[in-house]
Design a protein around this motif. Structure first.
Motif, PDB file in Angstrom:
ATOM      1  N   ALA A 106       0.799  -1.222   0.000  1.00  0.00           N
ATOM      2  CA  ALA A 106       0.000   0.000   0.000  1.00  0.00           C
ATOM      3  C   ALA A 106       0.835   1.276   0.000  1.00  0.00           C
ATOM      4  O   ALA A 106       0.397   2.286  -0.519  1.00  0.00           O
ATOM      5  CB  ALA A 106      -0.936   0.010   1.215  1.00  0.00           C
ATOM      6  N   VAL A 107       2.041   1.234   0.555  1.00  0.00           N
ATOM      7  CA  VAL A 107       2.825   2.469   0.682  1.00  0.00           C
ATOM      8  C   VAL A 107       3.976   2.518  -0.320  1.00  0.00           C
ATOM      9  O   VAL A 107       4.013   3.373  -1.207  1.00  0.00           O
ATOM     10  CB  VAL A 107       3.354   2.641   2.130  1.00  0.00           C
ATOM     11  N   VAL A 108       4.927   1.616  -0.198  1.00  0.00           N
ATOM     12  CA  VAL A 108       6.146   1.689  -1.019  1.00  0.00           C
ATOM     13  C   VAL A 108       5.845   1.510  -2.508  1.00  0.00           C
ATOM     14  O   VAL A 108       6.404   2.220  -3.346  1.00  0.00           O
ATOM     15  CB  VAL A 108       7.188   0.655  -0.537  1.00  0.00           C
ATOM     16  N   SER A 109       4.928   0.600  -2.842  1.00  0.00           N
ATOM     17  CA  SER A 109       4.691   0.315  -4.267  1.00  0.00           C
ATOM     18  C   SER A 109       3.993   1.439  -5.010  1.00  0.00           C
ATOM     19  O   SER A 109       3.905   1.399  -6.234  1.00  0.00           O
ATOM     20  CB  SER A 109       3.889  -0.984  -4.421  1.00  0.00           C
ATOM     21  N   VAL A 110       3.503   2.454  -4.323  1.00  0.00           N
ATOM     22  CA  VAL A 110       2.887   3.591  -5.007  1.00  0.00           C
ATOM     23  C   VAL A 110       3.900   4.713  -5.235  1.00  0.00           C
ATOM     24  O   VAL A 110       3.676   5.611  -6.033  1.00  0.00           O
ATOM     25  CB  VAL A 110       1.655   4.107  -4.225  1.00  0.00           C
ATOM     26  N   LEU A 111       5.031   4.641  -4.561  1.00  0.00           N
ATOM     27  CA  LEU A 111       6.043   5.688  -4.681  1.00  0.00           C
ATOM     28  C   LEU A 111       6.838   5.546  -5.985  1.00  0.00           C
ATOM     29  O   LEU A 111       7.152   4.432  -6.393  1.00  0.00           O
ATOM     30  CB  LEU A 111       6.998   5.624  -3.489  1.00  0.00           C
ATOM     31  N   PRO A 112       7.176   6.658  -6.619  1.00  0.00           N
ATOM     32  CA  PRO A 112       7.954   6.595  -7.863  1.00  0.00           C
ATOM     33  C   PRO A 112       9.449   6.389  -7.580  1.00  0.00           C
ATOM     34  O   PRO A 112      10.269   7.284  -7.754  1.00  0.00           O
ATOM     35  CB  PRO A 112       7.675   7.951  -8.517  1.00  0.00           C
ATOM     36  N   LEU A 113       9.795   5.194  -7.124  1.00  0.00           N
ATOM     37  CA  LEU A 113      11.182   4.883  -6.791  1.00  0.00           C
ATOM     38  C   LEU A 113      11.868   4.210  -7.972  1.00  0.00           C
ATOM     39  O   LEU A 113      11.306   3.312  -8.596  1.00  0.00           O
ATOM     40  CB  LEU A 113      11.234   3.961  -5.559  1.00  0.00           C
ATOM     41  N   SER A 114      13.100   4.602  -8.229  1.00  0.00           N
ATOM     42  CA  SER A 114      13.829   4.014  -9.357  1.00  0.00           C
ATOM     43  C   SER A 114      14.213   2.559  -9.090  1.00  0.00           C
ATOM     44  O   SER A 114      14.521   1.817 -10.023  1.00  0.00           O
ATOM     45  CB  SER A 114      15.082   4.844  -9.655  1.00  0.00           C
ATOM     46  N   THR A 115      14.180   2.139  -7.838  1.00  0.00           N
ATOM     47  CA  THR A 115      14.538   0.753  -7.505  1.00  0.00           C
ATOM     48  C   THR A 115      13.404  -0.229  -7.761  1.00  0.00           C
ATOM     49  O   THR A 115      13.636  -1.436  -7.757  1.00  0.00           O
ATOM     50  CB  THR A 115      14.959   0.651  -6.027  1.00  0.00           C
ATOM     51  N   LEU A 116      12.201   0.266  -7.987  1.00  0.00           N
ATOM     52  CA  LEU A 116      11.068  -0.631  -8.265  1.00  0.00           C
ATOM     53  C   LEU A 116      11.134  -1.122  -9.708  1.00  0.00           C
ATOM     54  O   LEU A 116      11.516  -0.363 -10.608  1.00  0.00           O
ATOM     55  CB  LEU A 116       9.736   0.091  -8.026  1.00  0.00           C
TER      56      LEU A 116
END
Length: 164
Positions: A106-116
């Motif tokens: 719910a939290v991390v997977s919505v963030l625009p992180l380059s590591t995803l």
């Protein structure tokens, strides 16, 4: 002030004097965390996960791998909750599972992180489903924390480990 030297809370002396909270009918909820409460919270947790997947991932069904494998884990853990001998271990695993969904899903997977390995959509629609996903994890986490605290109190009170 009441009969003891403590402070009055709700008309009760908190330090154990005559009419204290320990001798009063005013107490916080101390009931058992029932199997049905935990399983209901587990079902709500799954529902939030599945609704998120259907809304955010194109062409999702219950049989899609992104939904089917986690659903199998939910079912497996729900089945293990019924086995009293493994309930405390299952509670810890379910707590980890709920935290994974809350923070990872719910939290991390919505963030625009380059590591995803994907680029999450940055829209209000997408955020709204992540908020729903996150909130549906909270009852499970609350029930499990309550259950584990309840069990810890039983162990401290009896001096022996319960199998429940």
């Amino acid at each position: 002030m009441g009969a003891g030297s403590g402070t009055l809370i709700g008309g009760n002396d908190v330090d154990g004097g005559e009419g204290s909270m320990r001798n009063s009918s005013f107490r916080p909820y101390e009931g058992e965390i029932s199997t049905l409460v935990v399983l209901g919270a587990l079902a709500l947790s799954w529902l939030g996960f599945f609704v998120h997947n259907v809304a955010d991932l194109p062409g999702q069904t219950l049989l899609s791998p992104e939904s089917a494998y986690p659903t199998a884990v939910y079912l497996f853990l729900g089945a293990f909750w019924w086995v009293r001998r493994y309930r405390r271990v299952t509670a810890w695993v379910l707590l980890g599972w709920g935290l994974l969904h809350l923070f990872g899903g719910a939290v991390v997977s919505v963030l625009p992180l380059s590591t995803l390995p994907f680029d999450p959509e940055q829209t209000l629609y997408h955020y709204a489903f992540h908020v729903i996903y996150g909130f549906t994890q909270l009852p499970l986490l609350g029930a499990l924390v309550g259950y584990l605290r309840q069990q810890a109190g039983r162990i401290r009170g009896s001096g022996a480990a319960d199998l429940d």
